[in-house]
Design an enzyme around this catalytic site. Structure first.
Site, PDB file in Angstrom:
ATOM      1  N   CYS A 179      -2.715  -2.354   7.719  1.00 21.55           N
ATOM      2  CA  CYS A 179      -2.585  -3.252   6.575  1.00 21.55           C
ATOM      3  C   CYS A 179      -1.386  -4.185   6.682  1.00 21.55           C
ATOM      4  O   CYS A 179      -1.472  -5.355   6.311  1.00 21.55           O
ATOM      5  CB  CYS A 179      -2.521  -2.438   5.292  1.00 21.55           C
ATOM      6  SG  CYS A 179      -4.023  -1.474   4.999  1.00 21.55           S
ATOM      7  N   LYS A 217      -6.120  -5.457  -3.465  1.00 21.35           N
ATOM      8  CA  LYS A 217      -6.918  -5.954  -2.352  1.00 21.35           C
ATOM      9  C   LYS A 217      -8.038  -4.971  -2.007  1.00 21.35           C
ATOM     10  O   LYS A 217      -7.873  -3.758  -2.176  1.00 21.35           O
ATOM     11  CB  LYS A 217      -6.049  -6.211  -1.120  1.00 21.35           C
ATOM     12  CG  LYS A 217      -5.372  -4.976  -0.534  1.00 21.35           C
ATOM     13  CD  LYS A 217      -4.448  -5.387   0.605  1.00 21.35           C
ATOM     14  CE  LYS A 217      -3.712  -4.201   1.219  1.00 21.35           C
ATOM     15  NZ  LYS A 217      -4.566  -3.276   1.943  1.00 21.35           N
ATOM     16  N   ASP A 241       0.775  -1.253   0.000  1.00 23.18           N
ATOM     17  CA  ASP A 241       0.000   0.000   0.000  1.00 23.18           C
ATOM     18  C   ASP A 241       0.802   1.296   0.000  1.00 23.18           C
ATOM     19  O   ASP A 241       0.389   2.284   0.618  1.00 23.18           O
ATOM     20  CB  ASP A 241      -0.945   0.023   1.208  1.00 23.18           C
ATOM     21  CG  ASP A 241      -2.019  -1.042   1.129  1.00 23.18           C
ATOM     22  OD1 ASP A 241      -2.125  -1.717   0.098  1.00 23.18           O
ATOM     23  OD2 ASP A 241      -2.755  -1.205   2.122  1.00 23.18           O
TER      24      ASP A 241
END
Length: 234
Positions: free
Chosen positions: A144, A111, A16
């Site tokens: 995350c 995701k 991310d």
């Protein structure tokens, strides 16, 4: 799904590092959630990428994105600034931060939730590549990254978190997450040690200590802290 053992390889997984999560003009920064020293984070991640390439290890780039507002789900209630914008497919905010050493031949996983294993192709990808150990980098440490680390552990994958190549928004939560992951879910190590693991030639995985086979220094640290593993949240 069964996992490879002695012949397993190591992969670098970067979570991310996207504009909305990390850039000063992203939606998270607008909500007061900022990554400190983004340039330094990118440089440290790229150092791991270079080590992975030198060792012939797979590099997996993971990003969070949603096709529309409805796909955000419950998170839109908990983080209202995401209800109508942020991490939407096809937008600048969902793109990786500039400067990351991404190349053709790398792997990409998209995701919809914090964990990179939830409703994604990651599990099958890693199994197909013969991966048994993950070196983890990226953001956000306590959301995350930690969610992905826990899910990897539940799948009997060994995880190494490069503590200076992960970042969060709140230092106390970042440090606590590193400490928690280091108790049982992962080994939390410096970037140099993580890079050495990635750069090692074929067959070096066997030289990396199994859980519980730490040095005398780490045994002393466990005894001192009462933790079951290493946190390195310093």
């Amino acid at each position: 799904m069964s996992r490879p053992t002695s012949s397993a390889t190591t992969a670098l997984v970067v979570i991310d590092v996207q504009n909305d999560y990390c850039h000063p003009d992203g939606v998270f920064a607008a909500a007061g959630l900022r990554v400190a020293d983004l340039d330094g984070l990118v440089a440290r991640i790229n150092a791991l990428v270079a080590a992975a390439r030198s060792g012939g290890r797979p590099v997996v780039w993971v990003r969070m994105e949603w096709p529309d507002d409805a796909a955000v789900g419950l998170l839109a209630e908990r983080s209202p600034f995401l209800r109508e914008r942020g991490l939407r497919a096809g937008t600048w905010g969902a793109e990786p931060v500039a400067g990351l050493d991404r190349r053709p031949g790398d792997h990409e996983v998209v995701k919809p939730r914090f964990s990179a294993f939830h409703r994604t192709s990651l599990d099958g990808l890693l199994a197909g590549l013969g991966v048994g150990t993950l070196v983890m980098a990226g953001v956000r440490t306590d959301f995350c990254v930690e969610s992905t680390v826990r899910d990897a552990f539940f799948r009997d994958l060994r995880v190494v978190v490069a503590r200076d190549a992960v970042a969060g928004y709140v230092e106390e939560l970042h440090a606590a997450s590193l400490r928690l992951m280091g108790t049982v879910f992962a080994e939390v190590v410096g970037g140099g040690e993580a890079a050495a693991l990635l750069a090692g030639g074929a067959g070096t995985e066997g030289a990396y200590p199994e859980p519980g086979e730490r040095t005398q220094e780490m045994a002393h640290e466990r005894s001192r802290t009462g933790a079951a593993g290493r946190s390195d949240a310093r």
